[in-house]
Design a protein around this motif. Structure first.
Motif, PDB file in Angstrom:
ATOM      1  N   VAL A  26       0.723  -1.163  -0.095  1.00 17.38           N
ATOM      2  CA  VAL A  26       0.123   0.135   0.162  1.00 17.38           C
ATOM      3  C   VAL A  26       0.887   1.359   0.002  1.00 17.38           C
ATOM      4  O   VAL A  26       1.390   1.468   1.139  1.00 17.38           O
ATOM      5  CB  VAL A  26      -0.965   0.017   1.288  1.00 17.38           C
ATOM      6  N   TRP A  27       0.838   1.842  -0.993  1.00 17.21           N
ATOM      7  CA  TRP A  27       1.760   3.181  -1.150  1.00 17.21           C
ATOM      8  C   TRP A  27       1.018   4.380  -0.787  1.00 17.21           C
ATOM      9  O   TRP A  27      -0.142   4.640  -1.079  1.00 17.21           O
ATOM     10  CB  TRP A  27       1.987   3.379  -2.740  1.00 17.21           C
ATOM     11  N   ILE A  28       1.387   5.362   0.171  1.00 17.89           N
ATOM     12  CA  ILE A  28       0.771   6.479   0.771  1.00 17.89           C
ATOM     13  C   ILE A  28       1.775   7.476   0.772  1.00 17.89           C
ATOM     14  O   ILE A  28       3.151   7.121   0.533  1.00 17.89           O
ATOM     15  CB  ILE A  28       0.177   6.146   2.052  1.00 17.89           C
ATOM     16  N   ASP A  29       1.230   8.705   1.097  1.00 20.41           N
ATOM     17  CA  ASP A  29       2.187   9.917   1.308  1.00 20.41           C
ATOM     18  C   ASP A  29       3.076   9.670   2.625  1.00 20.41           C
ATOM     19  O   ASP A  29       2.355   9.108   3.501  1.00 20.41           O
ATOM     20  CB  ASP A  29       1.273  11.220   1.294  1.00 20.41           C
ATOM     21  N   PRO A  30       4.174  10.103   2.829  1.00 23.18           N
ATOM     22  CA  PRO A  30       5.068   9.719   3.912  1.00 23.18           C
ATOM     23  C   PRO A  30       4.352  10.373   5.224  1.00 23.18           C
ATOM     24  O   PRO A  30       4.390  10.059   6.250  1.00 23.18           O
ATOM     25  CB  PRO A  30       6.175  10.536   3.458  1.00 23.18           C
ATOM     26  N   ALA A  31       3.497  11.527   4.801  1.00 26.96           N
ATOM     27  CA  ALA A  31       2.863  12.174   6.259  1.00 26.96           C
ATOM     28  C   ALA A  31       1.862  11.244   6.579  1.00 26.96           C
ATOM     29  O   ALA A  31       1.364  11.435   7.783  1.00 26.96           O
ATOM     30  CB  ALA A  31       2.581  13.608   5.675  1.00 26.96           C
ATOM     31  N   GLN A  32       1.400  10.145   6.143  1.00 28.89           N
ATOM     32  CA  GLN A  32       0.185   9.337   6.618  1.00 28.89           C
ATOM     33  C   GLN A  32       0.824   7.952   6.988  1.00 28.89           C
ATOM     34  O   GLN A  32      -0.189   7.383   7.471  1.00 28.89           O
ATOM     35  CB  GLN A  32      -0.725   9.293   5.351  1.00 28.89           C
ATOM     36  N   VAL A  33       1.693   7.819   7.012  1.00 32.76           N
ATOM     37  CA  VAL A  33       2.529   6.564   7.506  1.00 32.76           C
ATOM     38  C   VAL A  33       2.162   6.407   9.078  1.00 32.76           C
ATOM     39  O   VAL A  33       1.658   5.222   9.335  1.00 32.76           O
ATOM     40  CB  VAL A  33       4.017   6.570   7.264  1.00 32.76           C
ATOM     41  N   GLN A  34       2.558   7.149   9.571  1.00 29.24           N
ATOM     42  CA  GLN A  34       2.339   7.127  11.212  1.00 29.24           C
ATOM     43  C   GLN A  34       0.838   7.036  11.488  1.00 29.24           C
ATOM     44  O   GLN A  34       0.338   6.056  12.388  1.00 29.24           O
ATOM     45  CB  GLN A  34       3.054   8.063  12.102  1.00 29.24           C
ATOM     46  N   PRO A  35       0.014   7.870  10.916  1.00 33.38           N
ATOM     47  CA  PRO A  35      -1.545   7.746  11.329  1.00 33.38           C
ATOM     48  C   PRO A  35      -2.028   6.407  10.723  1.00 33.38           C
ATOM     49  O   PRO A  35      -2.808   5.734  11.428  1.00 33.38           O
ATOM     50  CB  PRO A  35      -2.164   8.880  10.524  1.00 33.38           C
ATOM     51  N   ARG A  36      -1.441   5.985   9.471  1.00 33.24           N
ATOM     52  CA  ARG A  36      -2.037   4.553   9.265  1.00 33.24           C
ATOM     53  C   ARG A  36      -1.512   3.523  10.261  1.00 33.24           C
ATOM     54  O   ARG A  36      -2.335   2.610  10.580  1.00 33.24           O
ATOM     55  CB  ARG A  36      -1.504   4.111   7.894  1.00 33.24           C
TER      56      ARG A  36
END
Length: 215
Positions: A162-172
């Motif tokens: 699952v590729w996401i924006d780096p800023a969204q990693v910790q919330p995910r």
């Protein structure tokens, strides 16, 4: 034109956009279908003027935008310019793009003989193969990529990336842990993190960071 890598794209500070496999992405929330259609038409006008065209998905309350330079096989300065133009068009309509809910899914197969299975998956899915992956030329279906592995049993075979924006990693990650999952490994962070559900099924959260080649 020259493809840009993640660091070069990040340096452009494109608010609301994220760099994932397949290009630059944003989601612009709209109040209704009519507002979305007006936005699509406005984007179409500026794209014609710039002679560079996005892929647009119109939904009832959102427009998804993907920018890529097909002739270069990746993101170029043309896409950066068009991203800014799209943001300007959206702003004029009282709208704004966001990368919070944007993601791109690939399916990865761990195989000791990937060269032998790639042609099968390309044929069954009617997609285009190369040495390591199988992709949909239209960009509509998730890509499949094939990771060389050992043949020891039992072994994992399929897992999603699952590729996401780096800023969204910790919330995910926080949400996944709260839902009963575990963080298996962050040894390859910030390139990717490995997580597992309560039964041990694994998934990788991936970003453009710490990669030597453009996506």
């Amino acid at each position: 034109m020259t493809k840009l890598d993640g660091k070069q794209i990040a340096a452009e500070q494109l608010d609301g956009w994220t760099y994932l496999p397949g290009g630059l992405f944003t989601r612009i929330e709209t109040k209704d279908f009519a507002a979305g259609l007006a936005l699509v038409n406005a984007i179409g006008d500026v794209a014609e003027q710039m002679n560079h065209h996005p892929d647009l998905t119109l939904r009832y309350t959102a427009v998804d935008v993907r920018l890529t330079s097909h002739d270069a096989g990746g993101v170029t300065s043309r896409d950066v310019r068009l991203a800014r133009a799209v943001a300007s068009v959206a702003s004029a309509l009282g709208l704004r793009g966001s990368a919070v809910d944007v993601s791109r899914i690939e399916w990865a197969l761990d195989s000791p003989a990937r060269g032998g299975v790639i042609p099968f998956w390309a044929a069954i899915l009617r997609m285009t193969p190369d040495d390591v992956d199988v992709t949909d030329p239209a960009g509509l279906q998730p890509a499949l990529w094939f990771q060389q592995s050992g043949d020891e049993e039992p072994r994992q075979r399929w897992h999603p990336d699952v590729w996401i924006d780096p800023a969204q990693v910790q919330p995910r990650i926080d949400a996944a842990l709260a839902a009963g999952g575990t963080l298996v490994s962050d040894a390859e962070a910030p390139s990717f993190w490995v997580l597992a559900d309560p039964e041990g099924n694994r998934v990788c959260l991936c970003t453009w960071q710490d990669r030597t080649h453009p996506l």
